[in-house]
Design a protein around this motif. Structure first.
Motif, PDB file in Angstrom:
ATOM      1  N   UNK A 141      11.481  26.814 -16.425  1.00 21.36           N
ATOM      2  CA  UNK A 141      11.055  25.463 -16.052  1.00 21.36           C
ATOM      3  C   UNK A 141      12.164  24.747 -15.285  1.00 21.36           C
ATOM      4  N   UNK A 142      13.396  24.874 -15.744  1.00 20.74           N
ATOM      5  CA  UNK A 142      14.503  24.224 -15.044  1.00 20.74           C
ATOM      6  C   UNK A 142      14.636  24.756 -13.619  1.00 20.74           C
ATOM      7  N   UNK A 143      14.461  26.048 -13.453  1.00 23.97           N
ATOM      8  CA  UNK A 143      14.508  26.627 -12.112  1.00 23.97           C
ATOM      9  C   UNK A 143      13.420  26.068 -11.219  1.00 23.97           C
ATOM     10  N   UNK A 144      12.230  25.943 -11.765  1.00 28.44           N
ATOM     11  CA  UNK A 144      11.108  25.388 -11.005  1.00 28.44           C
ATOM     12  C   UNK A 144      11.375  23.930 -10.642  1.00 28.44           C
ATOM     13  N   UNK A 145      11.880  23.148 -11.593  1.00 26.82           N
ATOM     14  CA  UNK A 145      12.176  21.737 -11.327  1.00 26.82           C
ATOM     15  C   UNK A 145      13.286  21.579 -10.295  1.00 26.82           C
ATOM     16  N   UNK A 146      14.266  22.470 -10.324  1.00 27.63           N
ATOM     17  CA  UNK A 146      15.336  22.420  -9.322  1.00 27.63           C
ATOM     18  C   UNK A 146      14.779  22.713  -7.928  1.00 27.63           C
ATOM     19  N   UNK A 147      13.836  23.656  -7.837  1.00 26.56           N
ATOM     20  CA  UNK A 147      13.220  23.961  -6.544  1.00 26.56           C
ATOM     21  C   UNK A 147      12.410  22.764  -6.044  1.00 26.56           C
ATOM     22  N   UNK A 148      11.708  22.101  -6.946  1.00 21.09           N
ATOM     23  CA  UNK A 148      10.943  20.909  -6.573  1.00 21.09           C
ATOM     24  C   UNK A 148      11.892  19.807  -6.127  1.00 21.09           C
ATOM     25  N   UNK A 149      12.988  19.635  -6.856  1.00 24.28           N
ATOM     26  CA  UNK A 149      13.976  18.626  -6.482  1.00 24.28           C
ATOM     27  C   UNK A 149      14.516  18.889  -5.077  1.00 24.28           C
ATOM     28  N   UNK A 150      14.822  20.160  -4.779  1.00 27.99           N
ATOM     29  CA  UNK A 150      15.326  20.488  -3.432  1.00 27.99           C
ATOM     30  C   UNK A 150      14.277  20.155  -2.370  1.00 27.99           C
ATOM     31  N   UNK A 151      13.010  20.456  -2.653  1.00 29.08           N
ATOM     32  CA  UNK A 151      11.946  20.188  -1.691  1.00 29.08           C
ATOM     33  C   UNK A 151      11.791  18.690  -1.426  1.00 29.08           C
ATOM     34  N   UNK A 152      11.918  17.881  -2.475  1.00 28.84           N
ATOM     35  CA  UNK A 152      11.799  16.429  -2.315  1.00 28.84           C
ATOM     36  C   UNK A 152      13.072  15.868  -1.671  1.00 28.84           C
TER      37      UNK A 152
ATOM     38  N   UNK B 149       0.838  -1.194   0.000  1.00 23.60           N
ATOM     39  CA  UNK B 149       0.000   0.000   0.000  1.00 23.60           C
ATOM     40  C   UNK B 149       0.876   1.248   0.000  1.00 23.60           C
ATOM     41  N   UNK B 150       1.985   1.200   0.768  1.00 24.39           N
ATOM     42  CA  UNK B 150       2.881   2.352   0.840  1.00 24.39           C
ATOM     43  C   UNK B 150       3.505   2.642  -0.525  1.00 24.39           C
TER      44      UNK B 150
ATOM     45  N   UNK C 109       3.788   5.958  -5.385  1.00 21.92           N
ATOM     46  CA  UNK C 109       3.683   6.080  -6.837  1.00 21.92           C
ATOM     47  C   UNK C 109       2.538   7.015  -7.212  1.00 21.92           C
ATOM     48  N   UNK C 110       1.451   6.926  -6.473  1.00 24.97           N
ATOM     49  CA  UNK C 110       0.321   7.814  -6.710  1.00 24.97           C
ATOM     50  C   UNK C 110       0.716   9.264  -6.459  1.00 24.97           C
ATOM     51  N   UNK C 111       1.462   9.495  -5.374  1.00 20.75           N
ATOM     52  CA  UNK C 111       1.947  10.848  -5.095  1.00 20.75           C
ATOM     53  C   UNK C 111       2.887  11.327  -6.200  1.00 20.75           C
ATOM     54  N   UNK C 112       3.699  10.431  -6.711  1.00 22.15           N
ATOM     55  CA  UNK C 112       4.596  10.778  -7.811  1.00 22.15           C
ATOM     56  C   UNK C 112       3.825  11.187  -9.048  1.00 22.15           C
ATOM     57  N   UNK C 113       2.753  10.457  -9.376  1.00 17.97           N
ATOM     58  CA  UNK C 113       1.915  10.814 -10.517  1.00 17.97           C
ATOM     59  C   UNK C 113       1.244  12.164 -10.296  1.00 17.97           C
ATOM     60  N   UNK C 114       0.780  12.391  -9.064  1.00 18.54           N
ATOM     61  CA  UNK C 114       0.166  13.678  -8.737  1.00 18.54           C
ATOM     62  C   UNK C 114       1.171  14.813  -8.912  1.00 18.54           C
ATOM     63  N   UNK C 115       2.400  14.589  -8.471  1.00 23.43           N
ATOM     64  CA  UNK C 115       3.442  15.596  -8.639  1.00 23.43           C
ATOM     65  C   UNK C 115       3.694  15.853 -10.123  1.00 23.43           C
ATOM     66  N   UNK C 116       3.792  14.785 -10.887  1.00 20.93           N
ATOM     67  CA  UNK C 116       3.989  14.930 -12.336  1.00 20.93           C
ATOM     68  C   UNK C 116       2.850  15.691 -12.988  1.00 20.93           C
ATOM     69  N   UNK C 117       1.620  15.377 -12.599  1.00 24.30           N
ATOM     70  CA  UNK C 117       0.458  16.093 -13.134  1.00 24.30           C
ATOM     71  C   UNK C 117       0.496  17.566 -12.746  1.00 24.30           C
ATOM     72  N   UNK C 118       0.866  17.834 -11.493  1.00 25.19           N
ATOM     73  CA  UNK C 118       0.934  19.221 -11.022  1.00 25.19           C
ATOM     74  C   UNK C 118       2.016  19.992 -11.781  1.00 25.19           C
ATOM     75  N   UNK C 119       3.136  19.361 -12.046  1.00 25.95           N
ATOM     76  CA  UNK C 119       4.200  20.017 -12.820  1.00 25.95           C
ATOM     77  C   UNK C 119       3.701  20.305 -14.232  1.00 25.95           C
ATOM     78  N   UNK C 120       3.030  19.331 -14.840  1.00 21.91           N
ATOM     79  CA  UNK C 120       2.518  19.503 -16.206  1.00 21.91           C
ATOM     80  C   UNK C 120       1.483  20.626 -16.286  1.00 21.91           C
ATOM     81  N   UNK C 121       0.815  20.909 -15.183  1.00 26.94           N
ATOM     82  CA  UNK C 121      -0.196  21.966 -15.165  1.00 26.94           C
ATOM     83  C   UNK C 121       0.365  23.308 -14.698  1.00 26.94           C
ATOM     84  N   UNK C 122       1.651  23.353 -14.353  1.00 30.38           N
ATOM     85  CA  UNK C 122       2.255  24.589 -13.852  1.00 30.38           C
ATOM     86  C   UNK C 122       2.415  25.603 -14.989  1.00 30.38           C
ATOM     87  N   UNK C 123       2.380  26.887 -14.654  1.00 31.68           N
ATOM     88  CA  UNK C 123       2.575  27.915 -15.686  1.00 31.68           C
ATOM     89  C   UNK C 123       3.926  27.775 -16.397  1.00 31.68           C
ATOM     90  N   UNK C 124       4.961  27.384 -15.655  1.00 30.84           N
ATOM     91  CA  UNK C 124       6.284  27.248 -16.257  1.00 30.84           C
ATOM     92  C   UNK C 124       6.299  26.142 -17.315  1.00 30.84           C
TER      93      UNK C 124
END
Length: 124
Positions: free
Chosen positions: A95-106, A3-4, A9-24
């Protein structure tokens, strides 16, 4: 699958979807499409890639000159001066800047570079 794992994986898909919907990301995709649909940009990309390939071959055989380097640089600068390409490069940078910030957060709670570790193998 546990389940974990499914939840992660579900959270990963949600993150991917959120990135795809980002303005950047949306701006990046629009700019990428604009470059793909611009005949002048495509012609200059093709010219630059041809020069770059020729330079790489000359460099491998020890025949590359400083003038060859300058010629490739001039072609790249000419390409980057196109408004459509300039907009693409700016959107890519944002976009690269945004992805780097997301990477740091994760990565922060993991004590590893998530983006670097997730995509690589056997890094020292």
């Amino acid at each position: 699958m546990s389940v974990e794992t499914t939840s992660l994986e579900s959270l990963g898909r949600e993150l991917g979807d959120a990135i795809a919907e980002s303005p950047e990301y949306e701006q990046f995709e629009e700019a990428r499409q604009a470059v793909e649909n611009d005949d002048e940009a495509q012609a200059q990309i093709e010219e630059f890639e041809q020069l770059r390939q020729e330079f790489m071959m000359a460099r491998q055989t020890g025949q590359a000159s400083q003038e060859d380097v300058k010629e490739v640089q001039r072609a790249q600068e000419k390409l980057h001066r196109l408004p459509v390409m300039s907009e693409f490069l700016e959107a890519k940078s944002e976009l690269q800047g945004r992805l780097e910030a997301i990477n740091r957060a994760v990565s922060e709670p993991l004590a590893v570079d998530f983006g670097g570790e997730a995509g690589g193998c056997c890094q020292d």
